[in-house]
Design a protein around this motif. Structure first.
Motif, short mmCIF file in Angstrom:
data_model
loop_
_atom_site.label_atom_id
_atom_site.label_comp_id
_atom_site.label_asym_id
_atom_site.label_seq_id
_atom_site.Cartn_x
_atom_site.Cartn_y
_atom_site.Cartn_z
N VAL A 1 0.84 -1.19 0.00
CA VAL A 1 0.00 0.00 0.00
C VAL A 1 0.88 1.24 0.00
CG1 VAL A 1 -1.84 1.25 1.22
CG2 VAL A 1 -1.78 -1.25 1.30
N CYS A 2 0.58 2.13 -0.92
CA CYS A 2 1.31 3.39 -0.98
C CYS A 2 0.75 4.33 0.07
CB CYS A 2 1.14 4.00 -2.38
SG CYS A 2 1.82 5.66 -2.49
N LYS A 3 1.64 4.89 0.88
CA LYS A 3 1.16 5.78 1.94
C LYS A 3 0.81 7.16 1.39
CE LYS A 3 3.05 5.06 6.27
NZ LYS A 3 4.21 5.09 7.19
N GLU B 1 -2.37 5.92 -1.41
CA GLU B 1 -3.18 4.79 -0.94
C GLU B 1 -3.48 3.76 -2.02
OE1 GLU B 1 -6.53 6.08 1.36
OE2 GLU B 1 -5.29 7.30 2.69
N GLN C 1 -3.10 0.33 -3.96
CA GLN C 1 -2.75 -1.01 -3.50
C GLN C 1 -2.29 -1.84 -4.69
OE1 GLN C 1 -5.82 -2.84 -1.18
NE2 GLN C 1 -6.03 -1.09 0.19
N CYS D 1 5.81 3.20 -5.80
CA CYS D 1 4.39 3.09 -6.17
C CYS D 1 4.23 3.17 -7.69
CB CYS D 1 3.63 4.21 -5.48
SG CYS D 1 1.92 4.32 -5.98
#
Ligand code: ZN
Length: 57
Positions: free
Chosen positions: A29-31, A34, A36, A44
């Motif tokens: 999950v990319c912070k 977001e 996925q 990402c």
């Protein structure tokens, strides 16, 4: 002790391990955005951020 018996036992253990679930469904999950994704990537795929967390099932 029979050396072949010992060998057979470790081979059996290996086989048992191979039978277990091999597909690990880790989700990344990319912070930042977001997003996925399931492919392990250092960044990402949608925003190229490197702020990624791996979420294990
Ligand atoms: Zn992102």
């Amino acid at each position: 002790m029979n050396p072949f018996e010992k060998l057979g036992r470790s081979a059996q253990r290996l086989k048992h391990k191979a039978v277990g679930p091999s597909d690990d469904d880790v989700v990344y999950v990319c912070k930042d955005c977001e997003a996925q994704f399931t492919e392990e990537s250092p960044e990402c795929p949608s925003c190229e951020s490197t702020d990624i967390v791996a979420v294990e099932p």
